[in-house]
Design an enzyme around this catalytic site. Structure first.
Site, mmCIF file in Angstrom:
data_model
loop_
_atom_site.group_PDB
_atom_site.id
_atom_site.type_symbol
_atom_site.label_atom_id
_atom_site.label_comp_id
_atom_site.label_asym_id
_atom_site.label_seq_id
_atom_site.Cartn_x
_atom_site.Cartn_y
_atom_site.Cartn_z
ATOM 1 N N ILE A 68 0.823 -1.295 -0.021
ATOM 2 C CA ILE A 68 -0.026 0.072 -0.042
ATOM 3 C C ILE A 68 0.798 1.410 0.076
ATOM 4 C CG2 ILE A 68 -2.088 -1.048 0.936
ATOM 5 C CD1 ILE A 68 -1.113 -0.125 3.812
ATOM 6 N N GLY A 69 1.864 1.117 -0.527
ATOM 7 C CA GLY A 69 2.991 2.229 -0.694
ATOM 8 C C GLY A 69 4.076 2.204 0.398
ATOM 9 N N ARG A 108 13.254 -6.731 14.312
ATOM 10 C CA ARG A 108 14.322 -6.367 12.996
ATOM 11 C C ARG A 108 13.730 -5.594 12.092
ATOM 12 N NH1 ARG A 108 16.189 -12.120 10.576
ATOM 13 N NH2 ARG A 108 18.023 -11.162 9.392
ATOM 14 N N ILE A 109 14.730 -4.702 11.681
ATOM 15 C CA ILE A 109 13.983 -3.697 10.360
ATOM 16 C C ILE A 109 14.534 -4.456 9.039
ATOM 17 C CG2 ILE A 109 14.357 -1.428 9.535
ATOM 18 C CD1 ILE A 109 12.734 -1.685 12.189
ATOM 19 N N LYS A 169 15.874 1.938 4.604
ATOM 20 C CA LYS A 169 15.425 3.103 3.929
ATOM 21 C C LYS A 169 13.941 3.134 3.769
ATOM 22 C CE LYS A 169 17.416 5.080 0.101
ATOM 23 N NZ LYS A 169 17.895 4.874 -1.270
ATOM 24 N N LYS A 228 8.679 -6.844 14.082
ATOM 25 C CA LYS A 228 7.546 -6.351 14.827
ATOM 26 C C LYS A 228 6.453 -5.613 14.000
ATOM 27 C CE LYS A 228 8.775 -5.869 19.593
ATOM 28 N NZ LYS A 228 9.023 -4.908 20.596
ATOM 29 N N GLY A 273 4.449 -0.086 10.408
ATOM 30 C CA GLY A 273 3.439 0.612 9.535
ATOM 31 C C GLY A 273 2.782 1.712 10.013
ATOM 32 N N GLU A 274 2.377 1.604 11.248
ATOM 33 C CA GLU A 274 1.303 2.462 11.924
ATOM 34 C C GLU A 274 2.072 3.066 13.302
ATOM 35 O OE1 GLU A 274 -2.838 0.905 11.218
ATOM 36 O OE2 GLU A 274 -1.362 -0.505 11.280
HETATM 37 MO MO1 MOS Z 1 -4.411 -0.047 8.701
HETATM 38 S S1 MOS Z 1 -5.849 1.648 9.242
HETATM 39 O O1 MOS Z 1 -4.729 -0.953 9.814
HETATM 40 O O2 MOS Z 1 -4.750 0.157 7.057
#
Ligand code: MOS
Length: 767
Positions: free
Chosen positions: A472-473, A652-653, A657, A725, A728-729
């Protein structure tokens, strides 16, 4: 002997460029509204201006007279082609159970009331504007504080809902020497992805293809099949690239089935591109919330009592709630905790997932209140967090798998030069500008779902990864390619990653920041199976110098099969013992806590994300600390944000970038949720009115001068094999509180209602 240079291998964590970057900037990437279908019919929606009532009459004569208009769907001519399918939180697939065109009833402003179909977009739009629809309007209840709303306790709205609680919060609050008791609110917000909400449907006999930007293609496939009463095998959903999602494309909306029905009736593909303003009501949004926080602490700052009451708005039929008390009651050590969530049913569309749905609105009040407590105690806000840091969550006493909250605060404080901060509000100035420095904590549940993937390694050294996950980008194509490249020992550019198509093996929806953990682990498993087959054959063969070794000790690297002492052979040579063309492996992974039928359910488009605070034996979250500098003009009260910095630890990343970019986007969003974003409602009509990108404010470069990300190293091998982990949010949780805390430090004015705008400072007494 000279050896030819090995192909450059991208290793996990390397700051690799996005593999889809070129496709995206050259226009080669195909989004939901881009498919080229033959002889498309164009659809335009007509939506209701009223929020509550009935359609009494539809006069479509003028609309049908527009040259090129082919048909108009309304409730008067729909013939039950669309079946009701359950709402997501009732175990169904729908983001809203409000079914437009199923009856004359109107349940919210902006509800779809007709679909005009024409040979051109312009004719369809013209037709929609020429529809004369009459309504019997009833007075709507817009939301909080309005008459006629229905208030329901979270626990009675959903069987799943729990109100975290331990000890006796009331008594401990009464006895605490230092108390904070305050009310906060957060506004309605809309995702506003740049790509509009579009749907294209084409039938080929009994088979339906849906092109629509989706965060969950298998769920869309199964939900749409149920709505249309056809077999799920007959539906394919294609969504390889997504022009912004943020939760808005996480669950199936009612528009998709309408377009499928239109395409069936007309015998031609139908394409809908809804307008920007219609996107505010035909998809989801973040509903406004209210909170009361009570904290009681002792003189040293140790929390004795925490209670968090949350209130959320939803539509009439759907019990949507985010219930962020799951997180807010577990951030700090506290012996006495109480919480509750209530939902308010009003006359509006059903809200839904948006960017850390629970944590953004629920950590704002908690992290604001912690800052208020630090002020009351005359204590540094970071020290207050340190005093209340914990390795176990306070409700059940479960251990955190890892928790680097204070390491994030310490690293962040150093980089931000927190030491220069004079704690006295209003004490730091630059001419007429008051300078404020604020901080807050972030936390986000580490969640995973069952996932499947197919990996193919060809003898010519290319690889293919197929899984119906979504980018999703965020960089999913890149990190999924990286794990395959590393495990198969081939260069990243030789890995073709295919996502976003329901014909591929199912993976969870891109929600809850689970994709990297869920998908990379299953792709690693499939790659390991390929390696094992190659290694087993080598060990069993007569001609390999790798024989008689433990096959597990053999690895693939740099286009070679390599033994523990570094000797090895060309991958091609090793592969030929197994195959002359390609080796393919399919893998399934069901992580801890998802239940025994998770893979089977995944194939039906139904997923469970396990983790966070939902496990019985442990608790798993990622943490961070955000720092914000604000400048407020003493006379005009203009608010500027010269700097935001976040330090995050998330296991872990995969790619420094893409991870930094994702977290930076989160920080900007966090500032945005505090200073800019808010959908305004005309409460007389229960209608949103700033429904465009001119009036719905989002920050631009000049609004946030510097955004910096620090990634704090963290290892966690309990969360999953790879120790991922998910990020994203994480970046946009808590940042809104850091902004409000910085504003207080600059001005001495505590603002508890978001968004913070200049007008809230105009009447302020102390500045
Ligand atoms: Mo997210 S709001 O769990 O796409």
């Amino acid at each position: 002997m000279t050896r030819s240079a090995e192909p450059a291998v991208v290793r996990l964590g390397d700051p690799a460029n996005r593999v889809d970057a070129q496709a995206k900037v050259t226009g080669a990437a195909r989004y939901g509204s881009d498919p080229e279908v033959a002889r498309p019919v164009f659809a335009f929606l007509a939506v209701s201006p009223i929020a509550r009532g009935q359609i009494t009459r539809i006069d479509d004569r003028q609309a049908r007279a527009v040259p090129g208009v082919l048909d108009i769907l309304t409730h008067e001519n729909m013939r039950g082609e669309i079946r009701p399918v359950k709402f997501i939180s009732d175990g169904g697939y729908m983001g809203s159970s409000i079914m437009p065109l199923s009856s004359p009833k109107v349940l919210h402003a902006g509800q779809i009331v007709a679909v005009v179909l024409a040979d051109s977009f312009e004719a369809a739009r013209d037709g929609a504007h020429r529809l004369a629809i009459s309504y019997a309007e009833e007075t709507p209840s817009p939301g909080f504080d309005s008459e006629g709303v229905e208030v329901v306790a979270g626990a009675s709205a959903s069987k799943e809902h729990q109100d975290p609680k331990v000890g006796d919060a009331e008594a401990a609050f009464a006895a605490a020497p230092v108390k904070i008791d305050a009310r906060y609110s957060t506004p309605t917000q809309h995702h506003n992805p740049i790509e509009l909400f579009t749907t294209t449907c084409a039938w080929d006999g009994d088979k339906l293809t849906l092109w629509e930007s989706s965060q969950n293609v298998h769920s869309f496939k199964n939900g749409l099949a149920q709505q249309l009463g056809i077999a799920a095998e007959n539906v394919r959903v294609i969504s390889p690239y997504i022009g912004g999602a943020f939760g808005s494309r996480g669950s199936l909306t009612q528009r998709s089935a309408l377009i499928a029905v239109a395409a069936k009736r007309l015998g031609r593909p139908v394409k809908l591109v809804a307008s920007r303003d219609q996107g505010f009501t035909i998809a989801s949004y973040r509903a406004e919330t209210r909170h009361r926080i009570r904290i009681g602490a002792d003189q040293d700052g140790k929390l004795q009592s925490l209670s968090h009451e949350g209130f959320e708005v939803t539509s009439r039929p759907d019990p949507y709630m985010v219930s962020g008390t799951d997180a807010s009651t577990r951030l700090y050590a506290c012996p006495n905790v109480a919480s509750s969530v209530s939902i308010v049913h009003a006359d509006r569309s059903t809200p839904g997932f948006m960017r850390a749905p629970p944590e953004v609105p629920y950590l704002f009040p908690l992290e604001s209140a912690m800052d208020e407590l630090a002020v009351a105690l005359r204590m540094d806000p970071i020290e207050l967090r340190r005093v209340n840091d914990t390795k176990t969550e306070p409700i059940k006493g479960l251990p955190y798998t890892s928790r680097s909250l204070m390491a994030c605060f310490d690293e962040g404080a150093k980089a931000f030069d927190w030491g220069r901060r004079n704690p006295q509000p209003g004490s730091m100035r630059d001419g007429d500008w008051l300078i404020g420095l604020g901080c807050a904590a972030s936390m986000y549940p580490t969640q995973m779902g069952a996932a499947t993937a197919r990996v193919t390694l060809t003898i010519s050294g290319t690889a293919k990864v197929q899984t119906a996950a979504h980018d999703i980008g965020t960089g999913a194509y890149t990190v999924i390619g990286m794990i395959a490249a590393e495990r198969l020992g081939v260069p990243l550019e030789k890995v073709d990653v295919q996502l976003g198509d329901s014909d591929l093996p199912p993976a969870p929806g891109a929600g809850g920041s689970n994709t990297t953990a869920s998908v990379c682990n299953v792709v690693a498993k499939a790659c390991d199976e390929i390696r094992a087959r190659i290694a087993n054959a080598a060990v069993a063969s007569q001609d390999s110098n790798l024989k008689a070794q433990d096959p597990k000790a053999l690895r693939l690297s740099g286009g070679r099969l390599i033994g523990p002492d570094g000797d090895g052979e060309e991958l091609q040579t090793a592969m030929r013992r197994v195959s002359n063309g390609a080796i393919e492996a399919y893998a399934e992974n069901a992580p801890h806590g998802v239940g025994p039928d998770a893979i089977e359910r995944l194939y039906r488009g139904s997923q469970t994300l396990a983790g966070g605070a939902k496990l019985q034996d442990r608790i798993q979250f990622a943490f961070g600390a955000e720092f914000v500098e604000l400048r407020v003009h003493r006379l005009t009260r203009e608010i500027r944000c010269p700097r935001v910095l976040g330090a995050f630890a998330a296991g872990r990343i995969m790619n420094m970038k893409t991870a930094s970019s994702q977290l930076m986007g989160g920080l900007i969003w966090g500032v945005s949720s505090a200073l800019f974003e808010s959908t305004e409602m005309d409460r007389r009509q229960a209608r949103f009115y700033n429904t465009d990108l001119a009036e719905y404010l989002v920050p631009v470069n000049a609004d946030i001068l510097a955004a910096e990300v620090i990634i704090v190293p963290e290892e966690d091998h309990e969360v999953n094999e790879l120790g991922i982990k998910g990020i994203g949010e994480l970046g946009n949780v808590g940042t809104n509180a850091a902004v409000a805390n910085a504003l207080f430090h600059a001005t001495g004015v505590r603002i508890r209602n978001l968004p913070i705008r200049l007008d809230q400072l105009l009447g302020a007494e102390s500045i």
